[in-house]
Write a protein that holds these residues in place. Structure first.
Motif, PDB file in Angstrom:
ATOM      1  N   GLN A   1      -1.182  12.204  39.520  1.00 43.82           N
ATOM      2  CA  GLN A   1      -0.059  11.266  39.421  1.00 43.82           C
ATOM      3  C   GLN A   1       0.252  10.851  37.989  1.00 43.82           C
ATOM      4  O   GLN A   1       1.356  10.400  37.699  1.00 43.82           O
ATOM      5  CB  GLN A   1      -0.362  10.013  40.261  1.00 43.82           C
ATOM      6  N   GLU A   2      -0.728  10.983  37.088  1.00 39.99           N
ATOM      7  CA  GLU A   2      -0.543  10.547  35.701  1.00 39.99           C
ATOM      8  C   GLU A   2      -1.355  11.445  34.784  1.00 39.99           C
ATOM      9  O   GLU A   2      -2.442  11.902  35.150  1.00 39.99           O
ATOM     10  CB  GLU A   2      -0.997   9.092  35.537  1.00 39.99           C
ATOM     11  N   VAL A   3      -0.826  11.715  33.580  1.00 38.24           N
ATOM     12  CA  VAL A   3      -1.563  12.499  32.587  1.00 38.24           C
ATOM     13  C   VAL A   3      -1.745  11.664  31.331  1.00 38.24           C
ATOM     14  O   VAL A   3      -0.841  10.933  30.918  1.00 38.24           O
ATOM     15  CB  VAL A   3      -0.846  13.822  32.252  1.00 38.24           C
ATOM     16  N   TRP A   4      -2.929  11.763  30.734  1.00 43.43           N
ATOM     17  CA  TRP A   4      -3.233  11.121  29.460  1.00 43.43           C
ATOM     18  C   TRP A   4      -3.455  12.220  28.439  1.00 43.43           C
ATOM     19  O   TRP A   4      -4.349  13.064  28.604  1.00 43.43           O
ATOM     20  CB  TRP A   4      -4.501  10.269  29.555  1.00 43.43           C
ATOM     21  N   GLU A   5      -2.651  12.237  27.390  1.00 45.58           N
ATOM     22  CA  GLU A   5      -2.843  13.211  26.320  1.00 45.58           C
ATOM     23  C   GLU A   5      -3.844  12.644  25.327  1.00 45.58           C
ATOM     24  O   GLU A   5      -3.575  11.640  24.659  1.00 45.58           O
ATOM     25  CB  GLU A   5      -1.514  13.527  25.633  1.00 45.58           C
ATOM     26  N   ILE A   6      -5.006  13.299  25.218  1.00 43.51           N
ATOM     27  CA  ILE A   6      -6.106  12.807  24.391  1.00 43.51           C
ATOM     28  C   ILE A   6      -6.147  13.612  23.099  1.00 43.51           C
ATOM     29  O   ILE A   6      -6.563  14.770  23.072  1.00 43.51           O
ATOM     30  CB  ILE A   6      -7.466  12.946  25.120  1.00 43.51           C
ATOM     31  N   GLY A   7      -5.703  12.999  22.001  1.00 42.31           N
ATOM     32  CA  GLY A   7      -5.670  13.690  20.717  1.00 42.31           C
ATOM     33  C   GLY A   7      -4.405  13.343  19.966  1.00 42.31           C
ATOM     34  O   GLY A   7      -3.548  12.616  20.470  1.00 42.31           O
ATOM     35  N   PRO A   8      -4.258  13.853  18.747  1.00 43.49           N
ATOM     36  CA  PRO A   8      -3.104  13.490  17.922  1.00 43.49           C
ATOM     37  C   PRO A   8      -1.788  13.983  18.511  1.00 43.49           C
ATOM     38  O   PRO A   8      -1.696  15.088  19.039  1.00 43.49           O
ATOM     39  CB  PRO A   8      -3.396  14.165  16.582  1.00 43.49           C
ATOM     40  N   GLY A   9      -0.760  13.152  18.421  1.00 42.51           N
ATOM     41  CA  GLY A   9       0.574  13.566  18.827  1.00 42.51           C
ATOM     42  C   GLY A   9       0.879  13.325  20.294  1.00 42.51           C
ATOM     43  O   GLY A   9       0.062  12.803  21.058  1.00 42.51           O
ATOM     44  N   ASN A  10       2.094  13.736  20.672  1.00 45.73           N
ATOM     45  CA  ASN A  10       2.542  13.596  22.061  1.00 45.73           C
ATOM     46  C   ASN A  10       3.285  14.845  22.535  1.00 45.73           C
ATOM     47  O   ASN A  10       4.183  14.765  23.358  1.00 45.73           O
ATOM     48  CB  ASN A  10       3.442  12.363  22.202  1.00 45.73           C
ATOM     49  N   VAL A  11       2.901  15.994  21.994  1.00 46.15           N
ATOM     50  CA  VAL A  11       3.565  17.256  22.340  1.00 46.15           C
ATOM     51  C   VAL A  11       3.435  17.564  23.824  1.00 46.15           C
ATOM     52  O   VAL A  11       4.413  17.901  24.504  1.00 46.15           O
ATOM     53  CB  VAL A  11       2.993  18.414  21.497  1.00 46.15           C
ATOM     54  N   LEU A  12       2.229  17.418  24.354  1.00 52.23           N
ATOM     55  CA  LEU A  12       1.999  17.818  25.748  1.00 52.23           C
ATOM     56  C   LEU A  12       2.683  16.876  26.732  1.00 52.23           C
ATOM     57  O   LEU A  12       3.225  17.322  27.750  1.00 52.23           O
ATOM     58  CB  LEU A  12       0.500  17.887  26.047  1.00 52.23           C
ATOM     59  N   THR A  13       2.665  15.575  26.453  1.00 55.27           N
ATOM     60  CA  THR A  13       3.351  14.661  27.368  1.00 55.27           C
ATOM     61  C   THR A  13       4.853  14.937  27.385  1.00 55.27           C
ATOM     62  O   THR A  13       5.511  14.780  28.412  1.00 55.27           O
ATOM     63  CB  THR A  13       3.077  13.195  27.004  1.00 55.27           C
ATOM     64  N   GLY A  14       5.393  15.384  26.248  1.00 54.22           N
ATOM     65  CA  GLY A  14       6.796  15.785  26.221  1.00 54.22           C
ATOM     66  C   GLY A  14       7.064  16.991  27.090  1.00 54.22           C
ATOM     67  O   GLY A  14       8.062  17.046  27.819  1.00 54.22           O
ATOM     68  N   LEU A  15       6.152  17.967  27.058  1.00 58.72           N
ATOM     69  CA  LEU A  15       6.294  19.153  27.907  1.00 58.72           C
ATOM     70  C   LEU A  15       6.136  18.797  29.385  1.00 58.72           C
ATOM     71  O   LEU A  15       6.836  19.337  30.243  1.00 58.72           O
ATOM     72  CB  LEU A  15       5.253  20.208  27.507  1.00 58.72           C
ATOM     73  N   VAL A  16       5.211  17.876  29.676  1.00 61.50           N
ATOM     74  CA  VAL A  16       5.029  17.422  31.061  1.00 61.50           C
ATOM     75  C   VAL A  16       6.304  16.760  31.570  1.00 61.50           C
ATOM     76  O   VAL A  16       6.749  17.012  32.703  1.00 61.50           O
ATOM     77  CB  VAL A  16       3.834  16.447  31.158  1.00 61.50           C
ATOM     78  N   LYS A  17       6.915  15.932  30.733  1.00 59.38           N
ATOM     79  CA  LYS A  17       8.145  15.241  31.132  1.00 59.38           C
ATOM     80  C   LYS A  17       9.243  16.234  31.494  1.00 59.38           C
ATOM     81  O   LYS A  17       9.993  16.026  32.456  1.00 59.38           O
ATOM     82  CB  LYS A  17       8.613  14.322  30.004  1.00 59.38           C
ATOM     83  N   ARG A  18       9.337  17.333  30.736  1.00 60.40           N
ATOM     84  CA  ARG A  18      10.388  18.310  31.006  1.00 60.40           C
ATOM     85  C   ARG A  18      10.065  19.185  32.220  1.00 60.40           C
ATOM     86  O   ARG A  18      10.962  19.810  32.784  1.00 60.40           O
ATOM     87  CB  ARG A  18      10.618  19.181  29.770  1.00 60.40           C
ATOM     88  N   THR A  19       8.790  19.262  32.589  1.00 58.40           N
ATOM     89  CA  THR A  19       8.384  20.130  33.698  1.00 58.40           C
ATOM     90  C   THR A  19       8.320  19.374  35.016  1.00 58.40           C
ATOM     91  O   THR A  19       8.866  19.818  36.030  1.00 58.40           O
ATOM     92  CB  THR A  19       7.017  20.773  33.392  1.00 58.40           C
ATOM     93  N   VAL A  20       7.637  18.215  35.021  1.00 55.10           N
ATOM     94  CA  VAL A  20       7.537  17.368  36.221  1.00 55.10           C
ATOM     95  C   VAL A  20       7.799  15.929  35.785  1.00 55.10           C
ATOM     96  O   VAL A  20       6.854  15.179  35.482  1.00 55.10           O
ATOM     97  CB  VAL A  20       6.162  17.490  36.908  1.00 55.10           C
ATOM     98  N   PRO A  21       9.057  15.506  35.714  1.00 57.61           N
ATOM     99  CA  PRO A  21       9.390  14.166  35.218  1.00 57.61           C
ATOM    100  C   PRO A  21       8.724  13.038  35.996  1.00 57.61           C
ATOM    101  O   PRO A  21       8.530  11.945  35.448  1.00 57.61           O
ATOM    102  CB  PRO A  21      10.914  14.106  35.357  1.00 57.61           C
ATOM    103  N   ALA A  22       8.359  13.278  37.255  1.00 54.08           N
ATOM    104  CA  ALA A  22       7.784  12.222  38.080  1.00 54.08           C
ATOM    105  C   ALA A  22       6.371  11.845  37.664  1.00 54.08           C
ATOM    106  O   ALA A  22       5.882  10.761  38.021  1.00 54.08           O
ATOM    107  CB  ALA A  22       7.794  12.638  39.551  1.00 54.08           C
ATOM    108  N   LEU A  23       5.679  12.711  36.908  1.00 54.74           N
ATOM    109  CA  LEU A  23       4.321  12.384  36.474  1.00 54.74           C
ATOM    110  C   LEU A  23       4.359  11.291  35.409  1.00 54.74           C
ATOM    111  O   LEU A  23       5.096  11.396  34.427  1.00 54.74           O
ATOM    112  CB  LEU A  23       3.629  13.626  35.902  1.00 54.74           C
ATOM    113  N   ALA A  24       3.557  10.251  35.605  1.00 57.13           N
ATOM    114  CA  ALA A  24       3.431   9.214  34.589  1.00 57.13           C
ATOM    115  C   ALA A  24       2.670   9.788  33.393  1.00 57.13           C
ATOM    116  O   ALA A  24       1.864  10.706  33.542  1.00 57.13           O
ATOM    117  CB  ALA A  24       2.697   8.000  35.160  1.00 57.13           C
ATOM    118  N   ARG A  25       2.928   9.226  32.193  1.00 64.83           N
ATOM    119  CA  ARG A  25       2.376   9.813  30.975  1.00 64.83           C
ATOM    120  C   ARG A  25       1.865   8.723  30.033  1.00 64.83           C
ATOM    121  O   ARG A  25       2.442   7.641  29.942  1.00 64.83           O
ATOM    122  CB  ARG A  25       3.446  10.644  30.254  1.00 64.83           C
ATOM    123  N   ARG A  26       0.794   9.054  29.316  1.00 63.61           N
ATOM    124  CA  ARG A  26       0.224   8.143  28.340  1.00 63.61           C
ATOM    125  C   ARG A  26      -0.399   8.962  27.228  1.00 63.61           C
ATOM    126  O   ARG A  26      -0.943  10.034  27.473  1.00 63.61           O
ATOM    127  CB  ARG A  26      -0.827   7.245  28.993  1.00 63.61           C
TER     128      ARG A  26
END
Length: 288
Positions: free
Chosen positions: A256-281
């Motif tokens: 239901q939610e993904v946490w990107e652990i590390g510098p930047g927010n590249v992966l959460t951006g890709l998650v948003k474009r792939t499955v917008p319903a997933l919460a992101r941090r």
């Protein structure tokens, strides 16, 4: 909420990344070990070093691993882990498949081999806004070029010879193409010699059963089988990163939610474009 911890790879690095980790007493022992093993400080890369694979890969792994340790120390824990390219090593560390010293040794060797794998020279380019069927057709028809990173429905990275990558970019007529500053054609057959040399070391490493499932780049699926995870990692250097499919499988598996652990927010951006319903941090520093 069911949370996955996801880990970025090369391309998310920045000068000064992870420096506030020096303020956490729990990082001191591993930072000292990293400096001893590497011969340099992974939290103090120069502007020149940040673009060199041999430096950035161990530094990124160190920062991600220490942020992971901090989260565990705060009582947090994921339902599963996944990482993009180099980030898969951080995901395996987070799941307890191998310890910090082993992971850093593997990542340092991987970075050295990939940086040296520039003969013949290779090239990579990010492609945004494209016809996927046409892209796959061009990669089949034009020699020495392949889909390296399937990042999201509207963003991929192609890899191969300079001529092959340029030919695909010219004929694809994508909305945007961006040449990448890399030392080789990563995640392509151009990495075969480096992959074979790396395999001699990786095969000797003992993989422990993970505490949570880990999604592999080359399968896009999760496993708790240490041998399956090792085989997937052996294939990773020359195989595409199937990140778009990984995110789709996470959502289908109940994340239901993904946490990107590390510098930047590249992966959460890709998650948003792939499955917008997933919460992101994003967790890129102690303060975050």
């Amino acid at each position: 909420m069911t949370v996955a911890w996801i880990y970025p790879g090369q391309g998310s690095q920045a000068v000064g990344m992870g420096r506030d980790l020096r303020n956490w007493q729990g990082a001191a022992q591993k930072l000292a070990l990293a400096r001893q093993m590497l011969g340099w400080d992974p939290l103090d890369l120069s502007e020149d070093q940040i673009h060199q694979t041999g430096y950035t890969q161990p530094a990124l792994f160190t920062v991600s691993a220490l942020l992971t340790d901090y989260l565990y120390a705060q009582g947090q824990a994921p339902a599963c882990t996944a990482g993009h390219s180099l980030g898969e090593y951080s995901a395996l560390y987070a799941a307890g498949v191998f310890d910090f010293e082993t992971g850093l040794r593997l990542v340092a060797l991987r970075g050295q081999l990939m940086e040296a794998a520039g003969d013949p020279p290779g090239h990579m380019a990010a492609v945004m806004g494209f016809d996927r069927d046409k892209l796959e057709h061009l990669c089949q028809m034009i020699p020495d070029v392949t889909l390296a990173n399937d990042n999201s429905p509207d963003q991929v990275v192609i890899s191969g010879s300079v001529e092959g990558v340029q030919a695909v970019c010219e004929q694809l007529q994508a909305k945007r193409t961006v040449p990448l500053k890399v030392s080789g054609a990563f995640h392509s057959p151009f990495m075969q010699a480096a992959a074979e040399e790396f395999a001699h070391t990786l095969r000797a490493v003992d993989f422990q059963p993970p505490r949570v499932p880990v999604y592999s780049n080359c399968t896009a699926t999760a496993s708790r089988d240490p041998q399956a995870l090792k085989q997937a990692l052996l294939a990773q250097m020359t195989a595409p990163v199937r990140w778009r499919e990984t995110v789709l499988h996470m959502a289908a598996d109940g994340i239901q939610e993904v946490w990107e652990i590390g510098p930047g927010n590249v992966l959460t951006g890709l998650v948003k474009r792939t499955v917008p319903a997933l919460a992101r941090r994003t967790v890129s520093s102690l303060s975050s």
